[in-house]
Design a protein around this motif. Structure first.
Motif, short mmCIF file in Angstrom:
data_model
loop_
_atom_site.label_atom_id
_atom_site.label_comp_id
_atom_site.label_asym_id
_atom_site.label_seq_id
_atom_site.Cartn_x
_atom_site.Cartn_y
_atom_site.Cartn_z
N VAL A 349 -20.92 4.20 17.87
CA VAL A 349 -20.85 3.44 19.13
C VAL A 349 -22.24 2.97 19.53
O VAL A 349 -22.43 1.81 19.95
N LEU A 520 -20.55 -1.78 26.24
CA LEU A 520 -20.08 -0.45 25.89
C LEU A 520 -18.58 -0.44 25.64
O LEU A 520 -18.09 0.24 24.73
N ASN A 521 -17.84 -1.19 26.43
CA ASN A 521 -16.40 -1.29 26.21
C ASN A 521 -16.08 -1.94 24.87
O ASN A 521 -15.09 -1.57 24.22
N CYS A 524 -17.17 0.66 22.06
CA CYS A 524 -16.39 1.90 22.03
C CYS A 524 -14.91 1.56 22.17
O CYS A 524 -14.47 1.14 23.24
N THR A 527 -11.11 3.79 25.47
CA THR A 527 -11.46 3.56 26.87
C THR A 527 -11.87 4.84 27.59
O THR A 527 -12.73 4.81 28.47
N CYS A 530 -15.38 5.71 26.59
CA CYS A 530 -16.27 4.76 27.28
C CYS A 530 -16.47 5.18 28.74
O CYS A 530 -17.60 5.18 29.24
N HIS A 531 -15.38 5.55 29.39
CA HIS A 531 -15.47 6.01 30.78
C HIS A 531 -16.32 7.27 30.88
O HIS A 531 -17.17 7.41 31.79
#
Length: 706
Positions: A349, A520-521, A524, A527, A530-531
């Motif tokens: 990532v 980033l979304n 990665c 989800t 990412c969060h």
């Protein structure tokens, strides 16, 4: 008993094709793609067991509790030479998550059995039910039915190539302690699931001693196959066939041995059928529609034709489904069970995020299609455009008072009173300016300065205001002014710099944070991960945004509260230009056109225009110095804000927010932090296992087909 030509049956069948289909069922491909199949359906009391006995030559147990609680796949294969052999195995149901249970079911097998008597068949079924975890006694709390499949393979020199799936019979009434309403629904859904396959041939068994037209299994067949193109009916307990129940594949009448005949010994089914067919009205039934042998021929022809017709599309669907499953598995990213796997996942990532960041900062927007759809990713362009707007706003709106004309006698056009009664606003232009151009983000709003609007600079002669400031700050100077005065008026003249600079740096923080979230979304695929990453990074991100805000505050303090200073030679050049333009403006007032030389000025007028009071001269000097220094300071301030506060702290410096998410950060995470950020939740683990199984099954199927 009618004898059919074996060579003819062999020609009609396609052993290789049917064998491939059976192997596809064995690797559970039927869960993902509809496979050609023959399924025997009917009510519990329809005589399905007797029909299967006639087809298989096996003595099915008469206890319905043993033979109707799961699907049974019965495969016939002709093997030249040798004796008839029977083998049994279990195909685990797709709903079983326990890998150990799946292994036990797969390992169970009966091999090289030459015959199965009803008693030995019953013992085997009892063992199978135990392995499947089915109920063995009343009220034991175990399920009554299973989605696992018992597979029986029958090979011998006289067997036809045929495969049949027997499913539990549907029932209307429940038995206390054995079956429930949920069981009734489950069985009907199971039967419906096999019947709705558009590539299945439905061998529909109904007894002739009931109203065939009202049988539930007939209604289900009509609903799923309204044209009757894949429905082959079997009438047991022969009587008249009700009108209106015909199908395009037709009906075959069977004479099953009765209970008394079974008790007296092993009856010759062929003799019983011939004896019945010699009687009226059965003598009128065509030979190819009466008896178990006729049924075999019909099944062989129907199933083979159906398989040949469906096989090309089955091959295509399996390839397509495999591609879809592989894409879905890839979308989940790498497996993340252990800390090492989680580190590798996060490093991937990081790599993807840094690649997007590098392209964004270098304006390499052709490197990724997402730069077209996600305008927030165009980081360099968004920052440069905002820099230009900031510089323009500072030039047009940054000063409190317009410097106006060089003529101190200019009468301002006052439309309403102002604090100094010397300035007005430009009515034709907007009266206020929003210092923020980007939408706010709740994640970072807490550390950003408050949003505000600023008023347009006051227009008119600046001299009265400067005179007032001068009078309030004068000392005992002769021919000059207090040096502190420049600091005072510069601070007042630059008061809007605070709102403009804070609005600018807030927008830059929003631009950068929006980029980080979007990139980033994209980097990665999960989800939730990412969060989690954003949650872990947010405090440090806020700290870095706050450093940029603090740098703006520092630069404002230096420019507005410190002693005015510059080494820029442009200050003197600008000051000289201001003075020259002031002199030219005064001279032009005395100029006249003498026709031959153009505009001229008398020497006496030149001397006269230099005569002014000390106060007027000093105010002019203050105005020229303020104008010159303000311009130098404004340009310096804009550059410093853009290069130091924004550029160094937010874009290109060693500690920018984009550089926070790095390999060093990932490798410093503890096992607990790795699990919290990148660990897979239960649903994702289950989905991954399902996809891995699906991919394995489909790959096995592809090897069978190609």
């Amino acid at each position: 008993m009618v004898a059919y030509n074996l060579d003819e049956s062999k020609a009609l069948a396609d052993p290789a094709l049917l064998d491939k289909i059976d192997k596809l069922f064995e690797c559970n491909v039927g869960e993902y793609v509809n496979l050609p199949q023959l399924v025997v359906v009917g009510d519990q009391s329809s005589g399905k067991s007797s029909v299967l006995e006639g087809l298989t030559g096996l003595g099915f147990p008469r206890d319905s509790g043993l033979c109707t609680r799961h699907a049974t796949q019965i495969i016939f294969r002709r093997a030249e030479g040798g004796e008839r052999k029977i083998s049994a195995s279990i195909i685990p149901g797709p709903d079983i998550d326990d890998e150990e249970h799946v292994s036990r079911l797969k390992e169970w097998a009966f091999d090289d059995i030459q015959s199965l008597s009803p008693a030995s068949f019953s013992r085997m079924m009892t063992e199978v039910h135990g392995l499947m975890g089915l109920s063995t006694t009343r009220d034991d709390g175990l399920p009554t039915f299973s989605k696992s499949v018992l597979k029986l393979e029958i090979c011998g020199p006289s067997e036809d190539h045929l495969s049949v799936i027997d499913v539990p019979g549907i029932f209307r009434n429940t038995t206390p302690g054995l079956t429930t309403k949920d069981d009734k629904t489950m069985v009907r859904d199971m039967v419906h699931g096999y019947m709705k396959n558009p590539r299945s041939i439905m061998l529909t068994v109904v007894p002739a001693n009931v109203d065939i037209a009202t049988q539930e299994i007939i209604e289900m067949a009509r609903e799923l196959d309204p044209e009757g193109e894949r429905t082959l009916g079997v009438i047991t307990k022969p009587d008249l066939v009700d009108k209106g129940t015909e199908t395009k594949l037709g009906w075959v009448i069977l004479r099953n041995p009765g209970q008394m005949e079974m008790q007296d010994g092993d009856p010759d089914r062929g003799n019983l059928e011939e004896k019945l067919r010699s009687q009226h009205p059965w003598s009128t039934v065509p030979r190819d529609r009466f008896g178990i042998t006729a049924l075999r021929v019909h099944l062989r022809e129907t199933v083979t034709a159906n398989a040949r017709r469906a096989f090309p599309s089955v091959r295509s669907e399996i390839s397509k489904r495999l591609r879809t499953s592989l894409e879905a598995l890839q979308a989940l990213g790498a497996e993340r069970e252990t800390p090492d796997q989680q580190i590798r996942y996060l490093l991937d990532v990081v790599s993807a995020f840094q690649a997007i960041t590098s392209d964004a900062l270098n304006s390499n927007y052709s490197a990724n299609d997402h730069f077209e759809t996600e305008k927030g990713l165009r980081l360099a362009s968004n920052i440069v455009n905002r820099n230009e707007v900031f510089a323009e706003d500072m030039a047009q709106w940054g000063h409190e008072f317009d410097f106006g004309s060089y003529d101190e006698e200019e009468v301002p056009d006052v439309s309403e009173s102002t604090p100094d009664d010397s300035f007005d606003t430009e009515l034709s232009a907007p009266s206020t300016l929003a210092t923020r151009k980007c939408h706010t983000l709740s994640d970072i709003e807490e550390i950003l300065p408050e949003t505000c609007k600023i008023a347009r600079p006051l227009r008119g002669s600046i001299s009265p205001w400067l005179e007032k400031q001068y009078r309030e700050s004068r000392g005992f100077e002769i021919g000059t002014f207090n040096p502190v005065l420049l600091s005072t008026i510069m601070k007042k003249q630059s008061s809007k710099w605070i709102a403009l600079a804070n609005g600018y740096i807030s927008d830059l923080a929003v631009i950068v944070h929006s980029f980080i979230v979007t990139a980033l979304n994209l980097a990665c695929p999960d989800t939730q991960v990412c969060h989690n990453l954003l949650s872990v990074l947010l405090d440090e991100l806020l700290d870095r945004y706050k450093k940029a805000v603090d740098e703006v505050e520092f630069l404002l303090h230096v420019e507005r509260s410190g002693t005015p200073m510059t080494l820029n030679h442009y200050l003197n050049a600008s000051l000289q230009k201001c003075r020259e333009e002031r002199q030219v403006a005064k001279i032009e007032e005395k100029a006249f056109d003498d026709c031959s030389h153009g505009k001229v000025v008398r020497v006496g007028d030149l001397a006269h225009q230099q005569h002014m009071s000390n106060m007027t001269y000093t105010i002019h000097d203050i105005s020229d110095i303020l104008r010159s220094y303000y311009k130098v300071a404004r340009k310096r301030f804009v550059d410093n804000i853009c290069m130091q506060a924004a550029g160094y702290y937010l874009v290109n410096g060693p500690g920018t927010p984009m550089k926070l998410f790095s390999p060093s950060l990932v490798t410093c995470l503890t096992s607990e932090q790795l699990e919290e950020i990148a660990g897979e939740d239960v649903l994702l683990k289950r989905k991954r296992r399902q996809l891995l199984k699906e991919v394995a099954d489909l790959k096995a199927a592809k090897k069978i087909l190609f």
